[in-house]
Design an enzyme around this catalytic site. Structure first.
Site, PDB file in Angstrom:
ATOM      1  N   CYS A 159      13.704  16.542 -39.700  1.00 27.61           N
ATOM      2  CA  CYS A 159      12.413  16.438 -40.412  1.00 27.61           C
ATOM      3  C   CYS A 159      12.368  17.278 -41.676  1.00 27.61           C
ATOM      4  O   CYS A 159      11.514  17.056 -42.531  1.00 27.61           O
ATOM      5  CB  CYS A 159      11.267  16.839 -39.487  1.00 27.61           C
TER       6      CYS A 159
HETATM    7  N1  COA Z   1      -0.778   8.773 -22.454  1.00 26.73           N
HETATM    8  C1  COA Z   1      -1.569   9.392 -21.575  1.00 26.73           C
HETATM    9  N2  COA Z   1      -1.307  10.619 -21.085  1.00 26.73           N
HETATM   10  C2  COA Z   1      -0.207  11.235 -21.496  1.00 26.73           C
HETATM   11  C3  COA Z   1       0.687  10.635 -22.415  1.00 26.73           C
HETATM   12  C4  COA Z   1       0.373   9.348 -22.900  1.00 26.73           C
HETATM   13  N3  COA Z   1       1.132   8.712 -23.788  1.00 26.73           N
HETATM   14  N4  COA Z   1       1.709  11.486 -22.635  1.00 26.73           N
HETATM   15  C5  COA Z   1       1.494  12.570 -21.918  1.00 26.73           C
HETATM   16  N5  COA Z   1       0.343  12.428 -21.198  1.00 26.73           N
HETATM   17  C6  COA Z   1      -0.269  13.381 -20.266  1.00 26.73           C
HETATM   18  C7  COA Z   1       0.780  14.255 -19.604  1.00 26.73           C
HETATM   19  O1  COA Z   1       1.273  13.649 -18.445  1.00 26.73           O
HETATM   20  C8  COA Z   1      -0.010  15.501 -19.291  1.00 26.73           C
HETATM   21  O2  COA Z   1      -0.766  15.285 -18.113  1.00 26.73           O
HETATM   22  P1  COA Z   1      -1.036  16.517 -17.082  1.00 26.73           P
HETATM   23  O3  COA Z   1      -1.825  17.510 -17.883  1.00 26.73           O
HETATM   24  O4  COA Z   1      -1.784  15.847 -16.003  1.00 26.73           O
HETATM   25  O5  COA Z   1       0.325  17.008 -16.715  1.00 26.73           O
HETATM   26  C9  COA Z   1      -1.010  15.600 -20.460  1.00 26.73           C
HETATM   27  O6  COA Z   1      -1.103  14.277 -20.991  1.00 26.73           O
HETATM   28  C10 COA Z   1      -0.570  16.562 -21.540  1.00 26.73           C
HETATM   29  O7  COA Z   1       0.821  16.281 -21.875  1.00 26.73           O
HETATM   30  P2  COA Z   1       1.628  17.101 -22.927  1.00 26.73           P
HETATM   31  O8  COA Z   1       3.000  16.541 -23.071  1.00 26.73           O
HETATM   32  O9  COA Z   1       1.516  18.564 -22.600  1.00 26.73           O
HETATM   33  O10 COA Z   1       0.803  16.738 -24.236  1.00 26.73           O
HETATM   34  P3  COA Z   1       0.495  17.578 -25.536  1.00 26.73           P
HETATM   35  O11 COA Z   1      -0.947  17.850 -25.605  1.00 26.73           O
HETATM   36  O12 COA Z   1       1.447  18.712 -25.703  1.00 26.73           O
HETATM   37  O13 COA Z   1       0.812  16.506 -26.675  1.00 26.73           O
HETATM   38  C11 COA Z   1       2.585  16.031 -28.241  1.00 26.73           C
HETATM   39  C12 COA Z   1       2.115  15.963 -26.806  1.00 26.73           C
HETATM   40  C13 COA Z   1       4.003  15.507 -28.337  1.00 26.73           C
HETATM   41  C14 COA Z   1       1.653  15.167 -29.085  1.00 26.73           C
HETATM   42  C15 COA Z   1       2.497  17.478 -28.753  1.00 26.73           C
HETATM   43  O14 COA Z   1       3.116  18.371 -27.872  1.00 26.73           O
HETATM   44  C16 COA Z   1       3.115  17.643 -30.117  1.00 26.73           C
HETATM   45  O15 COA Z   1       2.854  16.910 -31.049  1.00 26.73           O
HETATM   46  N6  COA Z   1       3.887  18.640 -30.318  1.00 26.73           N
HETATM   47  C17 COA Z   1       4.429  18.915 -31.626  1.00 26.73           C
HETATM   48  C18 COA Z   1       5.849  18.583 -31.726  1.00 26.73           C
HETATM   49  C19 COA Z   1       6.177  17.395 -32.570  1.00 26.73           C
HETATM   50  O16 COA Z   1       5.468  16.459 -32.765  1.00 26.73           O
HETATM   51  N7  COA Z   1       7.375  17.458 -33.079  1.00 26.73           N
HETATM   52  C20 COA Z   1       7.953  16.414 -33.833  1.00 26.73           C
HETATM   53  C21 COA Z   1       9.029  16.942 -34.664  1.00 26.73           C
HETATM   54  S1  COA Z   1       8.459  18.254 -35.703  1.00 26.73           S
END
Ligand code: COA
Length: 376
Positions: A159
């Protein structure tokens, strides 16, 4: 040796025609889940396999800020029996797909700089995924631009590739190995994304961006941004990783395995990377004798809205407005190296002479790059 001042004198964006909304994506993903769970019903019943859980459009927008993404091919991605784009192979005599995207973005960037391919000394392809190891995409692009001189090479810093490419271009012009360099970011993220993985199936989109950089004394464009400084930082992490590569065929057991596509520990990435990025921007501008009050705009990498809000708040000491830290990921999703450049392309023309801003990218590696600019 005299060092030349360097400007960004042109920007170009090429956007695929097809796009996928969160709602469309979730309908297709949930069909895939139903198919998977019914095909594996016996193992799921026996408790030897976990059923897949459905995705949700509300979750995607809330967790990431993404509402849709552009892709080279929609049908293949949305086909629950396929979950990958259809991108036909081309013969060696045809321009390759990635070069074609790059050429389109470059033509637009050259036009905005008031330049033609004959003015360009070097082409740097800077992106996350290269279509092949060799010949370099940059050399093919140089050929199809009709450049009769010069050189090109490819570089991949995930990225952050665009800002690393910018520093290479700036250094080349400052020290005299080139006078006009094009940095191009043709990103086909739809082909490295595991569309069947609920945790990340919504993250990426496809696009190509290009920037023209010139010695300040040569530039004639009506919209010039002088590069005041560039700064790069890398720190090894496995939290964003893709093990696809030419050694895969040397161990058949791993061919096609999940680790041969993008995967990440999203929460860890968020926690590790955001403070590092804010610290880098703050120390970079401070070393240039600036305070955050002097930053009119932050063109940040576009991966996740929460990340950008965290970083801009930490740099400014207060929440940034959308004008100060523009958002394009709602429309484009994460386009890897191209994200901060799309933001710059779309949101720089309103600023006036003397205004300053920073392009900042961050991602796998970890890798962080910042480029501080002043409008001339
Ligand atoms: N639909 C519905 N629920 C989902 C889901 C989806 N597509 N994906 C995950 N969930 C659920 C998970 O199962 C989890 O449930 P639980 O709390 O019951 O265990 C909950 O949502 C939270 O999941 P999590 O993976 O912790 O989500 P998050 O809030 O961290 O968001 C990202 C995920 C990827 C959007 C976030 O971590 C992020 O953007 N991080 C930055 C990193 C990035 O984007 N990097 C790219 C390169 S720089």
């Amino acid at each position: 040796m005299t060092q030349r001042a360097v400007v960004i004198s042109g920007t170009g964006l090429w956007t695929p025609e097809e796009f996928i909304t969160n709602e469309e994506l979730v309908v297709s993903y949930n069909s895939y889940v139903e198919l998977y769970n019914s095909r594996n019903a016996a193992d799921i019943e026996a408790g030897t396999l976990q059923p897949l859980q459905p995705s949700s459009a509300e979750f995607i927008e809330k967790a990431s800020g993404i509402r849709q993404r552009y892709v080279l091919n929609k049908d293949g991605v949305l086909d629950p029996e396929r979950m990958a784009p259809h991108i036909a192979e081309r013969s060696d005599d045809e321009m390759s797909v990635q070069a074609e995207m790059g050429v389109r973005a470059i033509h637009r960037a050259l036009e905005s700089a008031g330049r033609t391919p004959a003015d360009v000394d070097a082409v740097l392809v800077a992106c996350s995924n290269l279509q092949r190891p060799y010949p370099a995409m940059a050399i093919e692009i140089q050929h199809y631009l009709g450049m009769e001189k010069g050189w090109g090479y490819d570089m991949n810093v995930a990225c952050s590739a665009a800002t690393f490419g910018l520093q290479a271009a700036v250094d080349a012009i400052r020290t005299g190995s080139a006078r006009c360099v094009v940095v191009v970011n043709p990103e086909i993220c739809s082909a490295h994304l595991a569309w069947e993985d609920r945790d990340c199936h919504f993250i990426f989109g496809d696009v190509a961006t290009a920037l023209v950089l010139e010695a300040r004394e040569d530039a004639t464009s009506g919209n010039q941004w002088e590069v005041l400084g560039t700064r790069l930082q890398t720190k090894f992490s496995n939290n964003i990783r893709n093990n696809f590569g030419f050694l895969n065929r040397a161990d058949e057991s791993g061919v096609g395995a999940r680790d041969k596509l993008f995967r990440q520990e999203g929460r860890k990435v968020f926690k590790d990377v955001c403070p590092m990025v804010a610290e880098q921007i703050s120390s970079h501008i401070s070393d240039l004798g600036m305070t955050s009050d002097a930053l009119s705009r932050m063109w940040l990498h576009q991966a996740n809205l929460g990340m950008n809000e965290f970083i801009s708040r930490r740099v400014l000491g207060r929440p940034a407005t959308r004008e100060e830290a523009p958002v394009i990921l709602d429309e484009y999703a994460n386009t890897s190296s191209a994200g901060s450049i799309i933001a710059f392309h779309k949101y720089n023309q309103d600023l006036k002479a003397g205004d300053r801003g920073v392009i900042c990218s961050f991602g796998a590696g970890y890798s962080i790059g910042s480029v501080v600019l002043e409008k001339l």
